[in-house]
Scaffold this motif. Structure first.
Motif, PDB file in Angstrom:
ATOM      1  N   GLU A 174       0.799  -1.233  -0.148  1.00 32.35           N
ATOM      2  CA  GLU A 174      -0.405  -0.195   0.163  1.00 32.35           C
ATOM      3  C   GLU A 174       0.442   1.605   0.108  1.00 32.35           C
ATOM      4  OE1 GLU A 174      -3.760   0.829   0.737  1.00 32.35           O
ATOM      5  OE2 GLU A 174      -3.012  -0.441  -0.378  1.00 32.35           O
ATOM      6  N   LYS A 175       1.782   0.816   0.829  1.00 30.33           N
ATOM      7  CA  LYS A 175       2.654   2.479   0.791  1.00 30.33           C
ATOM      8  C   LYS A 175       3.805   2.788  -0.454  1.00 30.33           C
ATOM      9  CE  LYS A 175       4.683   2.661   5.938  1.00 30.33           C
ATOM     10  NZ  LYS A 175       6.003   2.460   6.300  1.00 30.33           N
ATOM     11  N   LEU A 176       3.828   1.373  -1.461  1.00 31.54           N
ATOM     12  CA  LEU A 176       4.081   1.820  -2.415  1.00 31.54           C
ATOM     13  C   LEU A 176       3.671   2.013  -3.980  1.00 31.54           C
ATOM     14  CD1 LEU A 176       6.520  -2.066  -2.441  1.00 31.54           C
ATOM     15  CD2 LEU A 176       7.446   0.967  -2.566  1.00 31.54           C
ATOM     16  N   ILE A 177       2.518   1.921  -3.823  1.00 33.51           N
ATOM     17  CA  ILE A 177       1.610   2.091  -4.240  1.00 33.51           C
ATOM     18  C   ILE A 177       0.701   3.683  -4.140  1.00 33.51           C
ATOM     19  CG2 ILE A 177      -1.193   1.939  -5.139  1.00 33.51           C
ATOM     20  CD1 ILE A 177      -0.599  -0.875  -4.534  1.00 33.51           C
ATOM     21  N   THR A 185       1.109  19.264  -1.819  1.00 34.02           N
ATOM     22  CA  THR A 185       0.628  21.311  -1.657  1.00 34.02           C
ATOM     23  C   THR A 185      -0.294  20.416   0.401  1.00 34.02           C
ATOM     24  OG1 THR A 185      -1.067  20.088  -1.960  1.00 34.02           O
ATOM     25  CG2 THR A 185       0.041  21.530  -3.223  1.00 34.02           C
ATOM     26  N   LEU A 186       0.052  18.717   0.700  1.00 37.96           N
ATOM     27  CA  LEU A 186      -0.676  18.871   2.067  1.00 37.96           C
ATOM     28  C   LEU A 186       0.670  19.301   3.264  1.00 37.96           C
ATOM     29  CD1 LEU A 186      -1.868  14.874   2.091  1.00 37.96           C
ATOM     30  CD2 LEU A 186      -3.443  16.764   2.492  1.00 37.96           C
ATOM     31  N   GLU A 187      -0.376  19.502   4.411  1.00 38.59           N
ATOM     32  CA  GLU A 187       0.349  20.158   5.319  1.00 38.59           C
ATOM     33  C   GLU A 187       0.930  19.530   6.229  1.00 38.59           C
ATOM     34  OE1 GLU A 187      -0.414  22.133   9.799  1.00 38.59           O
ATOM     35  OE2 GLU A 187      -2.511  22.340   8.364  1.00 38.59           O
ATOM     36  N   GLY A 188       2.696  19.897   6.436  1.00 36.95           N
ATOM     37  CA  GLY A 188       2.921  18.689   6.817  1.00 36.95           C
ATOM     38  C   GLY A 188       3.838  17.305   5.873  1.00 36.95           C
ATOM     39  N   TYR A 189       4.040  17.590   4.939  1.00 36.77           N
ATOM     40  CA  TYR A 189       4.020  16.853   3.444  1.00 36.77           C
ATOM     41  C   TYR A 189       5.333  15.839   3.777  1.00 36.77           C
ATOM     42  CZ  TYR A 189       5.737  15.015  -0.743  1.00 36.77           C
ATOM     43  OH  TYR A 189       5.841  13.466  -1.708  1.00 36.77           O
ATOM     44  N   ASP A 194       7.280  10.314   5.472  1.00 40.88           N
ATOM     45  CA  ASP A 194       8.110   9.762   6.740  1.00 40.88           C
ATOM     46  C   ASP A 194       7.216   8.114   7.149  1.00 40.88           C
ATOM     47  OD1 ASP A 194      10.935   9.037   7.806  1.00 40.88           O
ATOM     48  OD2 ASP A 194       9.399   9.906   9.726  1.00 40.88           O
ATOM     49  N   LEU A 195       5.890   9.063   7.306  1.00 44.12           N
ATOM     50  CA  LEU A 195       5.144   7.464   8.111  1.00 44.12           C
ATOM     51  C   LEU A 195       4.641   6.651   6.589  1.00 44.12           C
ATOM     52  CD1 LEU A 195       2.425   9.844  10.030  1.00 44.12           C
ATOM     53  CD2 LEU A 195       5.026   8.458  10.793  1.00 44.12           C
ATOM     54  N   TRP A 196       4.708   7.636   5.098  1.00 46.55           N
ATOM     55  CA  TRP A 196       4.487   6.273   4.599  1.00 46.55           C
ATOM     56  C   TRP A 196       5.312   5.895   4.007  1.00 46.55           C
ATOM     57  CZ3 TRP A 196      -0.165   5.347   5.123  1.00 46.55           C
ATOM     58  CH2 TRP A 196      -0.842   4.868   3.871  1.00 46.55           C
ATOM     59  N   SER A 197       6.984   6.513   4.667  1.00 45.40           N
ATOM     60  CA  SER A 197       8.328   5.617   3.307  1.00 45.40           C
ATOM     61  C   SER A 197       8.507   3.929   3.636  1.00 45.40           C
ATOM     62  CB  SER A 197       9.145   6.468   4.198  1.00 45.40           C
ATOM     63  OG  SER A 197      10.194   5.412   3.731  1.00 45.40           O
ATOM     64  N   THR A 198       8.147   3.380   3.258  1.00 43.37           N
ATOM     65  CA  THR A 198       8.783   2.207   3.156  1.00 43.37           C
ATOM     66  C   THR A 198       9.674   2.153   3.749  1.00 43.37           C
ATOM     67  OG1 THR A 198      10.444   2.268   0.185  1.00 43.37           O
ATOM     68  CG2 THR A 198       7.723   1.441   0.720  1.00 43.37           C
ATOM     69  N   ASN A 203       4.975   0.171  12.846  1.00 42.53           N
ATOM     70  CA  ASN A 203       4.361   0.413  14.256  1.00 42.53           C
ATOM     71  C   ASN A 203       4.809   1.797  14.070  1.00 42.53           C
ATOM     72  OD1 ASN A 203       5.500  -1.975  14.767  1.00 42.53           O
ATOM     73  ND2 ASN A 203       7.344  -1.753  15.790  1.00 42.53           N
ATOM     74  N   SER A 204       5.196   2.863  13.250  1.00 44.46           N
ATOM     75  CA  SER A 204       5.095   4.494  13.201  1.00 44.46           C
ATOM     76  C   SER A 204       4.174   4.223  12.828  1.00 44.46           C
ATOM     77  CB  SER A 204       6.447   4.707  12.816  1.00 44.46           C
ATOM     78  OG  SER A 204       7.441   4.615  13.182  1.00 44.46           O
ATOM     79  N   LEU A 205       3.761   3.836  11.554  1.00 43.65           N
ATOM     80  CA  LEU A 205       2.457   4.383  10.381  1.00 43.65           C
ATOM     81  C   LEU A 205       1.613   3.813  12.005  1.00 43.65           C
ATOM     82  CD1 LEU A 205       0.326   4.622   8.611  1.00 43.65           C
ATOM     83  CD2 LEU A 205       1.017   2.651   7.527  1.00 43.65           C
ATOM     84  N   PHE A 206       1.263   3.117  13.146  1.00 49.37           N
ATOM     85  CA  PHE A 206       0.227   1.999  14.119  1.00 49.37           C
ATOM     86  C   PHE A 206       0.138   3.546  14.596  1.00 49.37           C
ATOM     87  CE2 PHE A 206       0.748  -2.765  12.344  1.00 49.37           C
ATOM     88  CZ  PHE A 206      -0.520  -2.318  11.446  1.00 49.37           C
TER      89      PHE A 206
END
Length: 284
Positions: A174-177, A185-189, A194-198, A203-206
């Protein structure tokens, strides 16, 4: 320049019941009109949300010159999707609107854009939004929406979906896609990426995610009552508690942050038929 997502469509689903517990739960209802459940009103209101749901951020810059084109574009994307054959998008649009209205979320990418290399809709979370904590840090919202005639079946299917979607391999895929589709343009992009990085532990995402579980289903209370009343609210609370108990029994209930959202319907079939007619009228 103002954020395009600061402007919201109107919302007729109102919170009528909420409970705090191991899993917080809320119920939202369209109400009643002329002593019957408000089917037409809800169908029309959902139509008001289709652009916010289906269009990308840059496509939401609408004026009187392209208003109809954009609305038709949104309708065609929804109507031509595989999920629409099962009317699943009705639940997804309702969840999208509730999260946008009451929890101040912003879409990371429109649901209908979650495409694989073969250009087919990916089996993914029904909602991928971001909200912001009091300190400004991003919080990822990953939702499951079920639009069913039977609420017990809906919550059972939602539990099965979540069990599949919180699997490590699935989330890494899901992260890759979705990663390349996140708007810059999202605030805190940077923090979102970083949360979405592979390379970042799941654990950080959860730790920085909320999983709304959305059930939109036929309700005996909504079908039998003719107005909001204390008796009606009590019956809806009972229906909500039954769903909560089933969700609390899931194997993952204490491992992730869940939020149960229940929308009782007077008739799922009538809502699907009315929405279908409205969407067809625009997409043809």
């Amino acid at each position: 320049m103002a954020n395009i997502y600061e402007t919201l469509p109107t919302q007729i689903l109102k919170e009528i019941v909420h409970e705090e517990g191991i899993i917080p739960s809320k119920s939202f209802c369209a109400g009643f009109e002329l002593e019957v459940w408000r089917c037409d009103g809800l169908a029309n209101n959902l139509m008001g949300w289709i652009a916010d749901y289906a269009l990308a951020e840059e496509e939401l810059k609408v004026d009187h010159g392209n208003m109809y084109v954009r609305l038709r574009q949104a309708a065609i994307r929804i109507y031509s999707s595989e999920n629409y054959e099962k009317r699943g998008e009705i639940g997804e649009i309702a969840l999208h609107g509730i999260c946008r209205t009451y929890f101040n979320t912003i879409p990371i990418a429109p649901r209908v854009f979650y495409l694989s290399s073969s250009n087919e809709v990916v089996k993914a979370f029904d909602l991928v939004h971001v909200a912001y904590k009091d300190n400004g840090d991003p919080e990822i919202w990953l939702g499951e929406a079920k639009f069913y005639g039977n609420a017990k079946r809906a919550i059972r299917e939602a539990i099965d979906s979540i069990e599949t979607h919180i699997d490590g391999d699935f989330l890494r895929r899901e992260k890759l896609i979705l990663g390349p589709q996140i708007s810059k343009t999202l605030e805190g992009y940077d923090k979102i990426m970083d949360l979405w990085s592979t390379d970042t532990s799941l654990n950080s995402l959860f730790e920085n995610a909320v999983f709304p579980v959305f059930v939109m289903a036929d309700s005996e209370a909504a079908a039998c009552h003719s107005e909001w009343s204390e008796d009606y609210f009590a019956e809806i609370q009972g229906e909500l508690q039954q769903l909560t108990q089933r969700l609390e029994a899931a194997s993952f209930a204490t491992k992730i942050r869940l939020l149960l959202i229940y929308v009782p319907l007077g008739s799922k079939a009538d809502l699907a038929e009315r929405f279908d007619a409205l969407l067809k009228g625009i997409s043809r």
